[in-house]
Design a protein around this motif. Structure first.
Motif, mmCIF file in Angstrom:
data_model
loop_
_atom_site.group_PDB
_atom_site.id
_atom_site.type_symbol
_atom_site.label_atom_id
_atom_site.label_comp_id
_atom_site.label_asym_id
_atom_site.label_seq_id
_atom_site.Cartn_x
_atom_site.Cartn_y
_atom_site.Cartn_z
ATOM 1 N N MET A 50 -4.539 -0.947 23.826
ATOM 2 C CA MET A 50 -3.962 -0.467 21.997
ATOM 3 C C MET A 50 -3.468 -1.846 21.539
ATOM 4 O O MET A 50 -2.684 -1.931 21.742
ATOM 5 N N ALA A 51 -3.643 -1.315 19.971
ATOM 6 C CA ALA A 51 -3.661 -2.538 19.161
ATOM 7 C C ALA A 51 -2.299 -1.593 18.672
ATOM 8 O O ALA A 51 -1.616 -0.636 18.587
ATOM 9 N N PRO A 52 -1.341 -3.147 18.246
ATOM 10 C CA PRO A 52 0.049 -2.595 17.727
ATOM 11 C C PRO A 52 0.345 -2.211 16.688
ATOM 12 O O PRO A 52 -1.043 -1.890 16.155
ATOM 13 N N THR A 53 1.207 -1.446 16.486
ATOM 14 C CA THR A 53 1.277 0.138 15.022
ATOM 15 C C THR A 53 1.582 -1.271 14.055
ATOM 16 O O THR A 53 2.720 -2.210 14.118
ATOM 17 N N PRO A 54 1.016 -0.925 12.527
ATOM 18 C CA PRO A 54 1.687 -2.240 11.758
ATOM 19 C C PRO A 54 3.183 -1.563 11.144
ATOM 20 O O PRO A 54 3.273 -0.372 11.315
ATOM 21 N N HIS A 55 3.792 -2.493 10.667
ATOM 22 C CA HIS A 55 5.341 -2.342 10.010
ATOM 23 C C HIS A 55 4.884 -1.586 8.972
ATOM 24 O O HIS A 55 3.596 -1.727 7.777
ATOM 25 N N ALA A 56 5.800 -1.137 8.679
ATOM 26 C CA ALA A 56 6.044 -0.328 7.316
ATOM 27 C C ALA A 56 6.217 -1.518 6.220
ATOM 28 O O ALA A 56 6.545 -2.547 6.039
ATOM 29 N N LEU A 57 4.732 -1.457 4.948
ATOM 30 C CA LEU A 57 5.536 -2.079 4.008
ATOM 31 C C LEU A 57 5.451 -1.484 2.234
ATOM 32 O O LEU A 57 5.409 0.252 2.502
ATOM 33 N N PRO A 58 6.222 -2.197 1.419
ATOM 34 C CA PRO A 58 6.242 -1.437 0.527
ATOM 35 C C PRO A 58 5.163 -0.672 -0.459
ATOM 36 O O PRO A 58 3.875 -0.850 -0.035
ATOM 37 N N ALA A 59 5.189 0.544 -0.559
ATOM 38 C CA ALA A 59 3.597 0.569 -1.029
ATOM 39 C C ALA A 59 2.576 -0.304 -1.864
ATOM 40 O O ALA A 59 3.663 -0.957 -2.772
ATOM 41 N N ILE A 60 1.995 -0.774 -1.827
ATOM 42 C CA ILE A 60 1.242 -2.023 -2.984
ATOM 43 C C ILE A 60 1.356 -1.040 -4.046
ATOM 44 O O ILE A 60 0.961 -2.307 -5.007
ATOM 45 N N SER A 61 0.970 -0.286 -4.599
ATOM 46 C CA SER A 61 0.762 -0.072 -6.631
ATOM 47 C C SER A 61 2.137 -0.702 -6.581
ATOM 48 O O SER A 61 2.990 -0.751 -8.090
ATOM 49 N N THR A 62 3.341 -0.610 -5.764
ATOM 50 C CA THR A 62 4.934 -1.321 -6.414
ATOM 51 C C THR A 62 4.959 -2.538 -6.338
ATOM 52 O O THR A 62 5.927 -2.682 -6.953
ATOM 53 N N PRO A 70 -4.519 -7.329 8.708
ATOM 54 C CA PRO A 70 -5.037 -6.342 7.932
ATOM 55 C C PRO A 70 -4.951 -4.749 7.837
ATOM 56 O O PRO A 70 -4.113 -4.461 8.578
ATOM 57 N N ARG A 71 -4.574 -4.440 6.393
ATOM 58 C CA ARG A 71 -4.109 -2.768 6.002
ATOM 59 C C ARG A 71 -5.557 -1.981 5.926
ATOM 60 O O ARG A 71 -6.032 -2.393 4.617
ATOM 61 N N ARG A 72 -5.441 -1.027 5.945
ATOM 62 C CA ARG A 72 -5.719 -0.110 5.355
ATOM 63 C C ARG A 72 -5.724 0.282 3.905
ATOM 64 O O ARG A 72 -5.077 0.641 3.817
ATOM 65 N N LEU A 73 -6.952 0.429 2.998
ATOM 66 C CA LEU A 73 -6.787 0.562 1.753
ATOM 67 C C LEU A 73 -7.712 1.934 1.421
ATOM 68 O O LEU A 73 -8.751 1.799 1.200
ATOM 69 N N ARG A 74 -7.256 2.960 1.045
ATOM 70 C CA ARG A 74 -8.019 3.778 0.379
ATOM 71 C C ARG A 74 -8.437 3.785 -0.876
ATOM 72 O O ARG A 74 -7.049 4.418 -1.610
#
Length: 67
Positions: free
Chosen positions: A1-13, A41-45
């Motif tokens: 199971m892949a590790p869960t990414p830590h929360a980051l500030p919203a990319i828009s900020t 890497p983080r996914r971005l829609r």
């Protein structure tokens, strides 16, 4: 199971430099190859398109903790 990414500030900020991994995503300090910690890497829609961005942090925030 892949590790869960830590929360980051919203990319828009984030500044463009923070979005590009040139500055820490948490405190904005300028990063170098020696001081940067890759947060993975983080996914971005964007509309109907999925892309990835590659945030980095300084050693003070190596796991995304904003202390």
């Amino acid at each position: 199971m892949a590790p869960t990414p830590h929360a980051l500030p919203a990319i828009s900020t984030l500044s463009q430099r923070q979005q590009r991994g040139m500055d820490c995503v948490h405190c904005g300090i300028v990063l170098t190859a020696e001081t940067a910690v890759d947060l993975g890497p983080r996914r971005l829609r964007i509309a109907d398109h999925i892309t990835h961005w590659f945030p980095r942090a300084c050693r003070r925030h190596p796991k995304g903790v904003t202390s």
